[in-house]
Design an enzyme around this catalytic site. Structure first.
Site, PDB file in Angstrom:
ATOM      1  N   GLU A 288      65.108  44.120 -74.879  1.00 14.47           N
ATOM      2  CA  GLU A 288      65.009  43.647 -73.502  1.00 14.47           C
ATOM      3  C   GLU A 288      64.597  42.174 -73.450  1.00 14.47           C
ATOM      4  OE1 GLU A 288      62.181  46.367 -71.744  1.00 14.47           O
ATOM      5  OE2 GLU A 288      62.825  47.925 -73.143  1.00 14.47           O
TER       6      GLU A 288
ATOM      7  N   HIS B 237      66.212  45.034 -68.664  1.00 20.95           N
ATOM      8  CA  HIS B 237      65.761  46.209 -69.436  1.00 20.95           C
ATOM      9  C   HIS B 237      66.980  46.911 -70.049  1.00 20.95           C
ATOM     10  CE1 HIS B 237      63.591  49.775 -70.544  1.00 20.95           C
ATOM     11  NE2 HIS B 237      62.519  49.465 -69.818  1.00 20.95           N
TER      12      HIS B 237
END
Length: 273
Positions: free
Chosen positions: A246, A143
């Site tokens: 991400e 992330h």
């Protein structure tokens, strides 16, 4: 909990927090490349807002446990202290199943996370091993929060022609743009994306080149103004200074047989004009 410093030298280094094995800093020539909110919470409980939180074993809402799984809020063990090798500085962290994780998700596993810092480059790799006798499935994601001079002057490539889920408008679409830009709240999950993305700033800026390995999907996220104000661990005006691009395996669940290992990762290279 002591932060682990992974560095080639004083000006080129990364920092990894044991809480979630969250990378909270990556500096190139002394300049910070990752975004961590000034309101991020470091209490050993809440996920750290920024850097590279690790999403496992579930991306998004999870009926069995916390959103985005438990990896980003677990304490990881440092199993290889930073060492210099092949021009890079490398550190390795591990997370194994415990009584707490099995109470949520009753499987045996080991996740090995390798962070490597090189010349204008950051490499992060995840290896998931099924150490039990039963297969399990999971989703996984790096992330990554990138620091920007101005979101309005930033583009991302490698997404044209990809199907994606627009979580803001609750719709599925095909991306038609060669270069995507962000001008409103964005939460798009792209499927089967290019293995390389360029996150490019305006003239006179710099470009992040993200090269993915065995992570077929890409999420692009920015909360924009209204959602930023509603988030206690995010500054009201900080949405202009960041973008999340991400790399993950999230559009479908990966099935891992006993004693087998899944491996995936990314290399981020900074190119300056």
């Amino acid at each position: 909990m002591a932060v682990v410093v992974v560095c080639g030298d004083v000006e080129n280094r990364a920092e990894v927090h044991p809480h979630g094995a969250t990378l909270t800093s990556w500096k190139v020539d002394g300049e910070e490349m990752t975004f961590v909110s000034r309101n991020a919470v470091f209490d050993g409980k809440k996920a750290i807002r920024g850097g590279i939180p690790l999403v496992f074993p579930n991306f998004g809402p999870w009926e069995l446990g916390p959103q985005h799984g438990f990896a980003r809020t677990s304490t990881w063990n440092l199993v290889q202290t930073p060492v210099q090798g092949s021009g890079n500085s490398v550190a390795v962290f591990e997370l194994e199943d415990s009584e707490q994780t099995r109470a949520i998700w009753n499987y045996k596993f080991k996740v090995r996370y390798t962070v490597s810092v090189g010349d204008h480059q950051l490499e992060t790799n995840l290896d998931v091993t099924n150490t039990g006798d039963h297969q399990f499935d999971f989703t996984i994601l790096l992330h990554t929060y990138f620091r920007l001079p101005d979101i309005r002057k930033t583009t991302v490539d490698g997404l044209k022609g990809c199907m994606y889920t627009d979580k803001v408008h609750k719709d599925r679409k095909t991306e038609s743009r060669d270069l995507i830009s962000v001008a409103a709240e964005t939460d798009n999950m792209y499927e089967a994306t290019s293995s390389v993305h360029h996150i490019t700033h305006g003239a006179g800026g710099y470009t992040f080149v993200v090269t993915k390995r065995n992570l077929p999907d890409t999420v692009v996220w920015n909360p924009w103004e209204e959602k930023a104000r509603a988030m206690s661990d995010f500054g009201d005006d900080e949405y202009t200074k960041m973008i999340c691009v991400e790399a993950g395996h999230v559009a479908s669940r990966y099935v891992l047989s006993p004693k087998q290992t899944f491996s995936g990762g990314q290399i981020i290279t900074l190119k300056k004009e």
